[in-house]
Write an enzyme that holds these catalytic residues in place. Structure first.
Site, short mmCIF file in Angstrom:
data_model
loop_
_atom_site.label_atom_id
_atom_site.label_comp_id
_atom_site.label_asym_id
_atom_site.label_seq_id
_atom_site.Cartn_x
_atom_site.Cartn_y
_atom_site.Cartn_z
N SER A 1 0.81 -1.22 0.00
CA SER A 1 0.00 0.00 0.00
C SER A 1 0.85 1.27 0.00
CB SER A 1 -0.94 0.01 1.22
OG SER A 1 -0.20 -0.15 2.42
N ASP B 1 -2.63 6.35 11.71
CA ASP B 1 -1.83 5.84 10.61
C ASP B 1 -0.54 6.65 10.52
OD1 ASP B 1 -0.69 4.97 8.28
OD2 ASP B 1 -2.44 5.31 7.00
N HIS C 1 1.56 5.32 6.29
CA HIS C 1 1.26 5.88 4.97
C HIS C 1 1.48 7.38 4.98
CE1 HIS C 1 -1.04 2.04 5.10
NE2 HIS C 1 -0.59 1.94 3.86
#
Length: 545
Positions: free
Chosen positions: A276, A514, A517
């Site tokens: 990702s 998060d 990312h």
């Protein structure tokens, strides 16, 4: 007869002696020929002659030989061959080792495969590592991407009138004490008008500077950002994370020019393969390129899919340029599977088989791989009843050894299925996370971070996994450009979504953040600027490439 000895010459004896003498001469010539084949590659560099002995190392046609001549005479340690072996002896050794496989000791290269699994007490175990001295530090010579950083529509504007960075004589690219990333240098040709000298610049060593001309796009103008990365739409109040530009210490990068990039991609496939974080970079590229397309309807997903985490691949077509920007999800590059162990079916990782989607990557013009984050998860780190090789599941297998074996499988696939005359292969390094107070699944957080790290001494150590990547790439016969973004990214503790990753902040808890990312616009845009810089210099090195 009169006391004299008479010699009687028999024809049969003459034939036997003649055959023996002829055989000796033939054996001698064979011996000299074998030695010539072994020794000649060290000092003969004439492709036609070498082709008699090493067909696999030369191109077949005159056109191919001319193409190769252009590449090698441009710069032997250039953008096109940034990870070539340092000497002809090493090249010969690397081909003998067939992809430079490594044994269980992380540092020691040996044959194509390491020793097979050992059966002990009825179970297959990983072979024990044997101690060996470490090899010489890895040196990665390549091309400098120093180009005027102005926002001129021409990606090479200013090149003919000014040097591509400080005018320094060419020096040897040596290892610098410290982490392996310090030895990654970029070497570029200087225009003839400047005397034809060489410039030395490490584009991965620099600092982040605030630039009010950034970002290169805004979230409201890009419909390709999924909500997990759309921090501005999710309520993040500070926006300086969009405005930081990567500045190498000794040179400038070309400003990303979407029109020029699309022209370079006309009729071609740009393919991202990985986890990702690579999806993060792929979405950034879609946003950057779409800025050059006035009619956004002329950019579409060929399967009419909306970008989400759940889909395995996407292909976006830019109609005006007939090029595609594709993404294929694979966490490990190798194949995930399931096997029955006792009464239970368990997930396994087949480190000797490529991901099932690998056939779809063939024929791409630019391939960008990555694999790192999933190797740090508990199942992969523990390595119990998880790694599968040769049809056997190891009760225990070291994660670093498994990572190396998986990369060897990837390297073998690239060397077998990728034509370096058509495809430029990149491998992007590890993108650091910035959790404090825990990890992603144990309360780790990064909320409130609004400034990068500015002190070099505060960044962490270079991941051993990336040293393994460098070692494996160095032994491949296919040129691979290593985009070493680890250090520059480690400074950016402010660039993560934290609580602004999905939905509004009111729906988030401080324990669900998060910090792996990246917000878009943001850090992944700089990775694509580095990619663009490589392609700009490649175009200058080989016109028409």
């Amino acid at each position: 007869m009169d006391g004299k000895r008479v010699w009687i010459v028999k024809p049969r004896r003459i034939l036997l002696w003649g055959a023996a003498l002829t055989g000796s001469l033939v054996l001698g010539l064979c011996f000299l020929t074998v030695n010539a084949v072994i020794v000649l590659p060290e000092w003969i560099h004439f492709p036609g002659f070498m082709g008699l002995f090493k067909k696999s190392e030369v191109f077949e046609s005159t056109e191919d030989n001319e193409y190769r001549g252009k590449m090698q005479t441009s710069f032997s340690n250039s953008l096109l061959y940034p990870l070539t072996l340092n000497s002809s002896a090493e090249k010969e050794e690397g081909h003998t080792k067939r992809l430079g496989a490594f044994n269980d000791n992380i540092n020691e290269p040996i044959g194509l495969r390491t020793s097979p699994p050992v059966k002990k007490n009825g179970a297959f175990m990983a072979p024990s590592p044997s101690p060996s001295p470490s090899p010489n530090p890895l040196v990665i010579p390549s091309i400098n991407t120093t180009v005027n950083a102005s926002s001129s529509p021409s990606p090479t504007a200013g090149i003919s009138g000014s040097i591509l960075g400080p005018n320094k004589p060419r020096t040897e690219v040596g290892h610098i004490e410290g982490s392996s990333r310090d030895s990654v240098k970029m070497l570029a040709p200087v225009p003839k008008a400047m005397g034809g000298m060489m410039t030395l610049c490490n584009i991965f060593d620099g600092k982040w500077v605030l630039d009010n001309s950034y970002p290169l796009y805004r979230t409201r103008s890009c419909r390709f950002i999924d909500e997990a990365f759309d921090c501005e739409a999710n309520g993040r109040p500070d926006l300086d994370y969009m405005k930081w530009r990567w500045q190498p210490r000794d040179c400038n990068l070309p400003r990303f020019n979407a029109t020029d990039m699309l022209e370079q991609l006309r009729g071609k496939r740009l393919v991202f393969v990985g986890d990702s974080i690579n999806r993060n970079q792929w979405e950034s590229m879609l946003c950057l390129l779409s800025e050059a397309v006035p009619d956004k309807r002329r950019v579409y997903e060929t399967h009419h899919r909306r970008i989400t985490k759940g889909k395995g691949f996407y292909t976006f077509m830019f109609m005006d340029y007939h090029c595609t920007i594709e993404f294929y999800v694979t966490h490990f590059l190798v194949q995930e599977g399931k096997v029955r162990i006792g009464k239970r079916r368990r997930k396994t990782l087949r480190i000797d088989r490529m991901d099932k989607a690998s056939s779809k990557w063939k024929g791409a013009d630019i391939l960008i791989f990555n694999s790192a984050h999933w190797w740090t998860h508990s199942k992969t780190s523990e390595g119990r009843n998880y790694y599968e090789e040769g049809g056997q599941v190891y009760p225990y297998f070291d994660v670093l050894l498994a990572f190396r074996r998986a990369l060897m499988t990837w390297a073998s696939w690239v060397d077998t299925h990728v034509d370096p005359r058509k495809t430029h292969v990149f491998f992007r390094s590890y993108s650091p996370s910035h959790f404090w107070g825990g990890q992603w699944n144990s309360g780790g957080r990064c909320v409130g971070e609004s400034q990068p790290i500015f002190d070099d001494t505060l960044v962490g150590h270079y991941p051993v996994q990336m040293k393994i990547v460098e070692e494996v790439i160095k032994q491949m016969k296919t040129p691979v450009t290593f985009l070493n973004i680890t250090k520059q990214t480690e400074f950016r503790k402010d660039g993560h979504p934290s609580v602004y990753g999905r939905g509004s902040v009111e729906n988030k808890t401080l324990n669900s953040q998060d910090c792996s990312h990246w917000c878009l616009p943001g850090v992944p845009d700089s990775w694509n600027e580095l990619l663009y810089a490589f392609l700009v210099l490649r175009k200058k090195a080989i016109p028409g490439s």
